[in-house]
Design a protein around this motif. Sequence first.
Motif, short mmCIF file in Angstrom:
data_model
loop_
_atom_site.label_atom_id
_atom_site.label_comp_id
_atom_site.label_asym_id
_atom_site.label_seq_id
_atom_site.Cartn_x
_atom_site.Cartn_y
_atom_site.Cartn_z
N SER A 189 4.29 4.08 -4.23
CA SER A 189 2.89 3.70 -4.28
C SER A 189 2.72 2.55 -5.26
O SER A 189 3.60 2.26 -6.07
N GLN A 202 -4.14 6.04 -5.70
CA GLN A 202 -3.27 5.34 -4.77
C GLN A 202 -2.53 6.33 -3.88
O GLN A 202 -1.87 7.23 -4.38
N HIS A 238 5.72 -1.97 -4.81
CA HIS A 238 5.33 -0.65 -5.30
C HIS A 238 6.15 -0.31 -6.55
O HIS A 238 7.37 -0.28 -6.51
N ASN A 280 0.45 3.67 -10.57
CA ASN A 280 -0.18 4.98 -10.46
C ASN A 280 -1.55 4.99 -11.10
O ASN A 280 -1.69 5.16 -12.30
N GLN A 311 0.42 7.82 -1.64
CA GLN A 311 1.86 7.68 -1.60
C GLN A 311 2.29 7.47 -0.16
O GLN A 311 1.81 8.13 0.75
N HIS A 312 3.22 6.54 0.03
CA HIS A 312 3.71 6.21 1.36
C HIS A 312 5.14 6.74 1.47
O HIS A 312 5.99 6.38 0.66
#
Lengths: 116, 115
Positions: free
Chosen positions: B95, B102, B29, B98, B104-105
């Motif tokens: 993520s 996508q 990421h 961008n 976000q985790h």
Amino acid sequence: AQSVAQPEDQVNVAEGNPLTVKCTYSVSGNPYLFWYVQYPNRGLQFLLKYITGDNLVKGSYGFEAEFNKSQTSFHLKKPSALVSDSALYFCAVRGPRNTGFQKLVFGTGTRLLVSP
Amino acid sequence: GAGVSQSPSNKVTEKGKDVELRCDPISGHTALYWYRQSLGQGLEFLIYFQGNSAPDKSGLPSDRFSAERTGGSVSTLTIQRTQQEDSAVYLCASSLANGGNQPQHFGDGTRLSIL
């Protein structure tokens, strides 16, 4: 400025019944919308997103959301609630493309309580 | 691990002390974000890193807050001369590059308490 509103602080539903958690948005340009869930002492977990395409979006754990452009809404739904769905739910929108597209702007959250 | 890792999970410190919060994003990421979650303010964006680009610091509440991301991976959020209003949960997310779509985790956060 981008914003989302979650009008209900808490939603109560009995297990097995359908649930709806409401979200309305205000954006400039096309909306990029997200739903996240937060369990106690945990971070946010991604449930689903709407970027473009079908207005009904399916996500994790049986959740779905309906994008309604005319009503500027993106309500989260599930046909049959589980006690384990009890958590805090956040609706979010991407920031404006020209100044803050990378940011997520969150609603205030809705606590879902599913009773047995 | 497979997810975003944050440390410490809890931090209690005295007013006026400096604190450092760490975030280890998901491997691969390139985008990394810091948010703050507090009762009064909800979830607020703080800062964003994307690759080698200059970070977006527009959400940092004061010059006591700073963050860096070394080697395009691990990030550290530093709060100097902490104040009681800094008490909150600090969440890190990552993520893929961008593209707007996508997700976000998020990590589980660092709960910061200023005495």
